[in-house]
Write a protein that holds these residues in place. Structure first.
Motif, PDB file in Angstrom:
ATOM      1  N   UNK A  73      -1.385   3.375  -4.235  1.00 53.84           N
ATOM      2  CA  UNK A  73      -0.482   3.223  -5.380  1.00 53.84           C
ATOM      3  C   UNK A  73      -1.067   3.818  -6.661  1.00 53.84           C
ATOM      4  N   UNK A  74      -2.350   4.177  -6.613  1.00 54.48           N
ATOM      5  CA  UNK A  74      -2.990   4.684  -7.836  1.00 54.48           C
ATOM      6  C   UNK A  74      -3.243   6.184  -7.817  1.00 54.48           C
ATOM      7  N   UNK A  75      -3.602   6.735  -6.658  1.00 55.87           N
ATOM      8  CA  UNK A  75      -3.896   8.166  -6.581  1.00 55.87           C
ATOM      9  C   UNK A  75      -3.986   8.606  -5.128  1.00 55.87           C
ATOM     10  N   UNK A  76      -4.020   9.900  -4.930  1.00 51.40           N
ATOM     11  CA  UNK A  76      -4.170  10.436  -3.585  1.00 51.40           C
ATOM     12  C   UNK A  76      -5.596  10.261  -3.106  1.00 51.40           C
ATOM     13  N   UNK A  77      -5.801  10.510  -1.802  1.00 53.16           N
ATOM     14  CA  UNK A  77      -7.145  10.327  -1.275  1.00 53.16           C
ATOM     15  C   UNK A  77      -8.035  11.510  -1.637  1.00 53.16           C
TER      16      UNK A  77
ATOM     17  N   UNK B  88       0.607   4.729 -11.266  1.00 52.48           N
ATOM     18  CA  UNK B  88      -0.436   5.501 -11.936  1.00 52.48           C
ATOM     19  C   UNK B  88       0.013   6.971 -11.931  1.00 52.48           C
ATOM     20  N   UNK B  89      -0.245   7.709 -13.023  1.00 57.12           N
ATOM     21  CA  UNK B  89       0.323   9.071 -13.115  1.00 57.12           C
ATOM     22  C   UNK B  89       0.065   9.979 -11.901  1.00 57.12           C
ATOM     23  N   UNK B  90      -1.165  10.075 -11.375  1.00 52.97           N
ATOM     24  CA  UNK B  90      -1.329  10.977 -10.223  1.00 52.97           C
ATOM     25  C   UNK B  90      -0.482  10.535  -9.025  1.00 52.97           C
ATOM     26  N   UNK B  91      -0.350   9.221  -8.830  1.00 52.82           N
ATOM     27  CA  UNK B  91       0.443   8.725  -7.708  1.00 52.82           C
ATOM     28  C   UNK B  91       1.928   9.025  -7.917  1.00 52.82           C
ATOM     29  N   UNK B  92       2.389   8.963  -9.178  1.00 49.29           N
ATOM     30  CA  UNK B  92       3.780   9.339  -9.473  1.00 49.29           C
ATOM     31  C   UNK B  92       4.007  10.805  -9.127  1.00 49.29           C
ATOM     32  N   UNK B  93       3.052  11.638  -9.530  1.00 51.37           N
ATOM     33  CA  UNK B  93       3.182  13.077  -9.315  1.00 51.37           C
ATOM     34  C   UNK B  93       3.255  13.382  -7.820  1.00 51.37           C
ATOM     35  N   UNK B  94       2.388  12.720  -7.045  1.00 58.00           N
ATOM     36  CA  UNK B  94       2.352  12.956  -5.594  1.00 58.00           C
ATOM     37  C   UNK B  94       3.661  12.506  -4.952  1.00 58.00           C
TER      38      UNK B  94
ATOM     39  N   UNK C 230       0.844  -1.201   0.000  1.00 62.02           N
ATOM     40  CA  UNK C 230       0.000   0.000   0.000  1.00 62.02           C
ATOM     41  C   UNK C 230       0.878   1.249   0.000  1.00 62.02           C
ATOM     42  N   UNK C 231       2.097   1.108  -0.516  1.00 59.21           N
ATOM     43  CA  UNK C 231       3.058   2.189  -0.353  1.00 59.21           C
ATOM     44  C   UNK C 231       2.898   3.294  -1.394  1.00 59.21           C
ATOM     45  N   UNK C 232       2.823   4.522  -0.924  1.00 60.38           N
ATOM     46  CA  UNK C 232       2.778   5.646  -1.849  1.00 60.38           C
ATOM     47  C   UNK C 232       4.138   5.841  -2.514  1.00 60.38           C
TER      48      UNK C 232
END
Ligand code: CUA
Length: 328
Positions: free
Chosen positions: A170-174, A28-34, A21-23
């Motif tokens: 891993x896919x996006x922020x909350x 996924x692009x938004x998760x990379x950006x974050x 569950x690691x950020x």
């Protein structure tokens, strides 16, 4: 990576997917950006920390009181223009750069328009489960969101009751799921896998058991899944007794089974119940035993859930579960 070195940083463990569950491990692009923004802020903060602490420690030791100094007060120095300018401009510059990068990240994570070619999914948070509707495809499912990889998924977030928060690290922020205030978020899984998430806003006693499962599939596998979801429920004559019992109970007030008279919308759509791997928002595996426990007395698995104990006899429970098991 960092999460593995310092587990306290996050929920991450050494276990590989899907328990990951690691950020710090985005797909996924938004998760990379974050993650990139986090690294930048952490990096800048680290440099400032080392500089400030370094100077502080140096001063403490270098200018500490010595017996040979006597009791004289050290020389008092006031105001140095170059230093004043430097320590005003440097933080201003740092804050300005972080501001610009943050604005760019927000624009990417939360664009005003859905990304091109996005597939829309309506996500409805309930106490305590997730409903997923595919408006373009005309069906609903619950708790296990299937999506094709490499396709942007545009989530239309709504709540049926209280505030929830939709988070698949891993896919996006909350993003909060607020009653009467639709929110949007998007993600785009780049690898086929199962991604786990969690409701991230306290929403009642079973908040911790409001888990999220995203099954990202190759387009052809996703198509197969869609084809099956579009069909009405299997009508197996061998379980007629169970079906009739199910349809005669209050089950139909809350659950839909397409192709039957059951058309309730308060609970999960059961048309293809057995196409899901888990029950009760990912709490238990979806099999005969857990289905029996759940139908007999939901409180044994999830106390206070809105699924009532129908006080059925063992034979009735078996009969209904036999029917449910055919809903592939
Ligand atoms: Cu839903 Cu916490």
């Amino acid at each position: 990576m960092i999460a593995r070195i310092c587990p306290l940083l996050l929920l991450a463990t050494d276990a590989g997917p899907p328990e990951n569950l690691s950020i710090f491990d985005p797909v996924s692009p938004p998760a990379f950006r974050i993650r990139d923004l986090l690294y930048l802020v952490l990096g800048v903060s680290a440099v400032i920390f080392v500089l400030v602490e370094g100077m502080l420690l140096y001063s403490i030791f270098r200018f500490r009181h010595r017996e040979s100094d006597g009791v004289v007060e050290p020389p008092q120095i006031y105001g140095s223009k170059p230093i004043e300018i430097a320590w005003t401009l440097a933080p201003l510059l740092i804050v300005f750069v972080l501001f610009l990068v943050t604005v760019r990240s927000v624009a990417e994570v939360r664009p005003s328009e859905p990304p091109k070619g996005a597939m829309r999914v309506k996500v409805v948070g309930h106490q305590w489960w997730w409903e997923y509707e595919y408006p373009g495809l005309g069906f609903k499912t619950a708790n296990e969101l299937h999506v094709p990889i490499h396709t942007p998924i545009d989530c239309d977030l709504q709540s049926a009751d209280v505030i929830h928060s939709f988070w698949i690290p891993r896919l996006a922020g909350k993003t909060d799921v607020v009653p009467n205030h639709p929110n949007r978020m998007w993600f785009q899984p780049l690898e086929a896998n199962l991604y786990l998430g969690q409701c991230a806003e306290f929403c009642g006693t079973q908040h911790a058991n409001m888990m999220i499962r995203v099954v990202a599939q190759a387009p052809e596998d996703f198509e197969k899944w869609v084809e099956n979801q579009k069909k009405p429920a299997v009508n197996d004559p061998a379980v007629r007794t169970g079906r009739e019992l199910f349809l005669s109970q209050a089950c139909v007030n809350c659950h839909t089974v397409h192709g039957t008279s059951a058309a309730g919308t308060f609970g999960p759509d059961l048309t293809h119940l057995m196409s899901r791997d888990t029950l009760v928002t990912g709490m238990v595996p979806n099999n005969r035993e857990e289905l029996r426990n759940w139908v007999r007395n939901p409180d044994t698995i999830k106390p206070l859930s809105l699924m009532p104990n129908m006080h059925l006899t063992d034979r009735q429970v078996d009969s209904i579960v036999d029917y449910l098991l055919t809903l592939k």
